[in-house]
Design an enzyme around this catalytic site. Structure first.
Site, mmCIF file in Angstrom:
data_model
loop_
_atom_site.group_PDB
_atom_site.id
_atom_site.type_symbol
_atom_site.label_atom_id
_atom_site.label_comp_id
_atom_site.label_asym_id
_atom_site.label_seq_id
_atom_site.Cartn_x
_atom_site.Cartn_y
_atom_site.Cartn_z
ATOM 1 N N LYS A 40 0.817 -1.180 0.000
ATOM 2 C CA LYS A 40 0.000 0.000 0.000
ATOM 3 C C LYS A 40 0.865 1.249 0.000
ATOM 4 O O LYS A 40 0.471 2.289 -0.476
ATOM 5 C CB LYS A 40 -0.925 0.037 1.206
ATOM 6 C CG LYS A 40 -1.991 -1.019 1.233
ATOM 7 C CD LYS A 40 -2.831 -0.909 2.507
ATOM 8 C CE LYS A 40 -3.789 -2.076 2.576
ATOM 9 N NZ LYS A 40 -4.463 -2.107 3.867
ATOM 10 N N GLY A 41 2.034 1.146 0.574
ATOM 11 C CA GLY A 41 2.869 2.321 0.808
ATOM 12 C C GLY A 41 3.228 3.143 -0.406
ATOM 13 O O GLY A 41 3.370 4.357 -0.321
ATOM 14 N N GLU A 96 8.188 1.996 -5.545
ATOM 15 C CA GLU A 96 8.120 1.637 -4.138
ATOM 16 C C GLU A 96 8.317 2.876 -3.273
ATOM 17 O O GLU A 96 8.946 3.842 -3.689
ATOM 18 C CB GLU A 96 9.218 0.597 -3.864
ATOM 19 C CG GLU A 96 9.346 0.131 -2.446
ATOM 20 C CD GLU A 96 8.165 -0.658 -1.919
ATOM 21 O OE1 GLU A 96 7.074 -0.057 -1.775
ATOM 22 O OE2 GLU A 96 8.309 -1.845 -1.620
ATOM 23 N N ASP A 97 7.766 2.827 -2.065
ATOM 24 C CA ASP A 97 7.937 3.934 -1.130
ATOM 25 C C ASP A 97 9.300 3.909 -0.451
ATOM 26 O O ASP A 97 9.943 4.938 -0.299
ATOM 27 C CB ASP A 97 6.824 3.934 -0.071
ATOM 28 C CG ASP A 97 6.701 2.611 0.687
ATOM 29 O OD1 ASP A 97 7.418 1.644 0.351
ATOM 30 O OD2 ASP A 97 5.876 2.539 1.609
ATOM 31 N N ASP A 100 14.158 -1.097 2.199
ATOM 32 C CA ASP A 100 14.699 -1.317 3.531
ATOM 33 C C ASP A 100 15.696 -2.485 3.440
ATOM 34 O O ASP A 100 16.837 -2.288 3.072
ATOM 35 C CB ASP A 100 13.525 -1.604 4.479
ATOM 36 C CG ASP A 100 13.899 -1.643 5.946
ATOM 37 O OD1 ASP A 100 14.934 -1.070 6.323
ATOM 38 O OD2 ASP A 100 13.149 -2.252 6.722
ATOM 39 N N LYS A 128 16.909 3.124 2.495
ATOM 40 C CA LYS A 128 17.546 2.935 3.795
ATOM 41 C C LYS A 128 18.634 1.851 3.644
ATOM 42 O O LYS A 128 18.475 0.718 4.099
ATOM 43 C CB LYS A 128 16.484 2.505 4.814
ATOM 44 C CG LYS A 128 16.854 2.754 6.250
ATOM 45 C CD LYS A 128 15.850 2.164 7.223
ATOM 46 C CE LYS A 128 14.497 2.852 7.217
ATOM 47 N NZ LYS A 128 13.578 2.295 8.234
ATOM 48 N N PHE A 149 12.484 4.285 12.015
ATOM 49 C CA PHE A 149 11.166 3.876 11.552
ATOM 50 C C PHE A 149 10.382 5.136 11.193
ATOM 51 O O PHE A 149 10.267 6.044 12.003
ATOM 52 C CB PHE A 149 10.422 3.072 12.617
ATOM 53 C CG PHE A 149 9.149 2.482 12.091
ATOM 54 C CD1 PHE A 149 9.181 1.335 11.326
ATOM 55 C CD2 PHE A 149 7.932 3.100 12.337
ATOM 56 C CE1 PHE A 149 8.013 0.793 10.816
ATOM 57 C CE2 PHE A 149 6.751 2.563 11.826
ATOM 58 C CZ PHE A 149 6.802 1.412 11.063
ATOM 59 N N VAL A 150 9.901 5.196 9.943
ATOM 60 C CA VAL A 150 9.232 6.406 9.460
ATOM 61 C C VAL A 150 7.800 6.121 9.015
ATOM 62 O O VAL A 150 7.476 5.002 8.629
ATOM 63 C CB VAL A 150 10.021 7.069 8.306
ATOM 64 C CG1 VAL A 150 11.353 7.614 8.810
ATOM 65 C CG2 VAL A 150 10.256 6.091 7.157
ATOM 66 N N ASP A 156 3.210 3.495 6.819
ATOM 67 C CA ASP A 156 2.291 3.374 7.957
ATOM 68 C C ASP A 156 2.931 2.729 9.167
ATOM 69 O O ASP A 156 4.019 2.161 9.089
ATOM 70 C CB ASP A 156 1.081 2.537 7.553
ATOM 71 C CG ASP A 156 1.417 1.058 7.456
ATOM 72 O OD1 ASP A 156 0.813 0.255 8.188
ATOM 73 O OD2 ASP A 156 2.300 0.692 6.647
ATOM 74 N N ARG A 162 -0.524 6.914 7.132
ATOM 75 C CA ARG A 162 -0.187 6.972 5.703
ATOM 76 C C ARG A 162 -0.497 8.348 5.107
ATOM 77 O O ARG A 162 0.133 8.784 4.171
ATOM 78 C CB ARG A 162 -0.973 5.929 4.912
ATOM 79 C CG ARG A 162 -0.540 4.517 5.118
ATOM 80 C CD ARG A 162 -1.280 3.588 4.139
ATOM 81 N NE ARG A 162 -1.190 2.212 4.535
ATOM 82 C CZ ARG A 162 -0.152 1.416 4.314
ATOM 83 N NH1 ARG A 162 0.904 1.881 3.715
ATOM 84 N NH2 ARG A 162 -0.170 0.162 4.709
#
Length: 173
Positions: A40-41, A96-97, A100, A128, A149-150, A156, A162
């Site tokens: 969803k991000g 992609e958001d 990681d 990241k 963590f963002v 979210d 979000r």
């Protein structure tokens, strides 16, 4: 009521999105490009990126999970919703958001390559690299962030936050 610390402003996000869109538009001019948003991000970034592109594109979405409701990736990628398009011979850009660990996008790149795409590349608004578990370098890299963590701009925590327009850390909840 939660309190947030803004790490990346909406203005910085917009500027980087415009830069990425210019590069993508140049690289894919004259080619058929399918943008695949990773839900969803990635939906907010995908929408902003698509509006900045100067070429025609098609859009689709894939939904997968490696986090669940946790703040750390489990490392196991589950496809929750697959794309609708036949991508054989198509140029695909995974949008992609945040990259990681790199596990999800490595999995998706391999999956799409196996489906016979002409090319599969990755575009992310946030990166990241300090958290990588596998080698993964975005073809279109956004803003490198520290190991924090963002939330916000599509990201979210337990399906909340979000809708924040900036990328933030949670100070208190």
């Amino acid at each position: 009521m939660s309190t947030f610390n803004v790490l990346i402003s909406r203005e910085e996000l917009a500027k980087k999105t415009k830069e990425l869109a210019q590069r993508i538009s140049e690289d894919y001019r004259g080619k058929e490009l399918l943008l695949v948003g990773v839900l969803k991000g990635g939906f907010m970034f995908l929408a902003d990126l698509a509006r900045e592109l100067t070429i025609d594109v098609s859009l689709d979405f894939i939904s997968c999970s490696s986090y669940g409701n946790a703040t750390v990736s489990s490392g196991v990628v589950r496809i929750l919703k697959d794309i609708d398009y036949d991508i054989t011979g198509k140029h695909v850009l995974l949008v992609e958001d945040l990259i990681d660990t790199g596990l999800t996008l490595t999995y998706l790149k391999d999956l799409f390559t196996a489906k016979g795409c002409a090319s599969v590349k990755v575009c992310t608004i946030l990166d990241k690299p300090s958290r990588r578990k596998v080698e993964m370098i975005a073809d279109y890299e956004g803003i490198v962030i520290p190991d924090a963590f963002v939330v916000g701009y599509g990201l979210d925590y337990g399906e909340k936050y979000r809708n924040l327009p900036d990328v933030c850390s949670i100070v208190s909840e």
